[in-house]
Design an enzyme around this catalytic site. Structure first.
Site, PDB file in Angstrom:
ATOM      1  N   THR A  77      43.856 -13.952  25.860  1.00 30.68           N
ATOM      2  CA  THR A  77      42.474 -13.906  26.349  1.00 30.68           C
ATOM      3  C   THR A  77      41.495 -14.453  25.314  1.00 30.68           C
ATOM      4  OG1 THR A  77      42.184 -11.630  25.547  1.00 30.68           O
ATOM      5  CG2 THR A  77      42.987 -11.903  27.797  1.00 30.68           C
ATOM      6  N   CYS A  87      33.694 -21.716  30.629  1.00 30.19           N
ATOM      7  CA  CYS A  87      34.225 -23.043  30.291  1.00 30.19           C
ATOM      8  C   CYS A  87      33.984 -24.069  31.395  1.00 30.19           C
ATOM      9  CB  CYS A  87      35.719 -22.958  29.959  1.00 30.19           C
ATOM     10  SG  CYS A  87      36.739 -22.386  31.311  1.00 30.19           S
ATOM     11  N   THR A 122      35.143 -15.643  24.593  1.00 28.45           N
ATOM     12  CA  THR A 122      33.975 -15.981  25.413  1.00 28.45           C
ATOM     13  C   THR A 122      33.874 -15.151  26.692  1.00 28.45           C
ATOM     14  OG1 THR A 122      35.325 -17.782  26.303  1.00 28.45           O
ATOM     15  CG2 THR A 122      33.718 -18.341  24.595  1.00 28.45           C
TER      16      THR A 122
END
Length: 270
Positions: free
Chosen positions: A133, A259, A136
């Site tokens: 993980t 992202c 962010t």
């Protein structure tokens, strides 16, 4: 030349090397124990019905939704990244929305049958999943990856980002079982040992390019999600006001932590 001094130095270096090896063995043994426990849980889940699986996943989704705000707050405080309100939205999405999209999916036993072709599809677990993980989107990633694993009767062991360990552990505790475990003391060695452990069958890696590359280089089936931040294209027939609004909103959401946030804009001259 003090030969005795050199000899002492050589012994000290040897001792330091041995200590490093012992440390690596300790990390490997720790990860291996997690994998063994995961396989015990995997065997127990093998005979679960679709109803049992869905009941577990619904409990995970409910727990994630009910704790969306405190987990988001904890993530921002620990990582010093993002916006609490936006991370709350992500936690709720990873819980409620993801579960609603999976709720009616068949993942146990016969999931599809084509009588004309004489083909029957039967769902079987892959095994133990290594879940990596990012810093962010820490808590939301833990929620939905755990749910994906449990929905398909797989177990998962997480390697959390060191800078988001506390909030991810808290998330894990909310949905804890031997089917969902994590590395207590995060390190690159521990995550590498997890991804390369012979008892791990699949890797779900979300993180920086180095971590995703390591996942794909592990020799195991891997699904990697690294930095995206692709460009947006505003074509000449676009609704300019709406396009600009959407891009600015997307880029500002959680301070651009997602992202999928736009990195640049390509605009037609017209």
């Amino acid at each position: 030349v003090d030969l005795r001094g050199n000899n002492t130095m050589a012994k000290t270096q040897q001792k330091e090397t041995l200590t490093e090896d012992e440390k690596k063995k300790q990390i490997y043994d720790m990860v291996d124990n997690l994998v063994k426990k995961s396989h015990v849980a995997l065997d127990q889940m093998a005979n679960f019905t679709q109803e049992q699986v869905d009941k577990i996943c619904e409990a995970v989704a409910t727990a994630g939704e009910q704790n969306a705000y405190p987990l988001a707050k904890m993530a921002v405080e620990e990582t010093k990244r993002g916006v609490v309100e936006d991370k709350t939205t992500k936690n709720m999405y990873a819980s409620e929305n993801i579960w609603n999209s999976l709720r009616h999916a068949k993942t146990v036993g016969v999931i599809e049958e084509d009588k004309e072709l004489g083909l029957t599809k039967i769902a079987e677990p892959k095994g133990v999943i290594a879940g990596v993980t990012p810093v962010t989107n820490p808590t939301s990633t833990v929620i939905f990856k755990a749910m994906l694993a449990l929905k398909t009767r797989n177990t998962i062991i997480f390697g959390f980002h060191p800078q988001a360990q506390k909030c991810c552990v808290e998330t894990g505790k909310i949905i804890r079982a031997d089917a969902v475990q994590w590395i207590e003391e995060p390190s690159l060695d521990a995550t590498t040992d997890l991804m390369t452990n012979p008892g791990v069958q699949t890797i779900l890696a979300t993180g920086g390019p180095g971590m995703v590359k390591a996942a794909y280089s592990s020799g195991k089936p891997a699904i990697g999600v690294g930095p995206g931040n692709g460009p947006s294209y505003i074509e000449k027939t676009a609704n300019i006001d709406r396009a600009v609004y959407d891009i600015v909103l997307s880029k500002n959401f959680d301070n651009g932590m997602v992202c999928a946030s736009e990195n640049s804009v390509v605009v037609d001259d017209e």
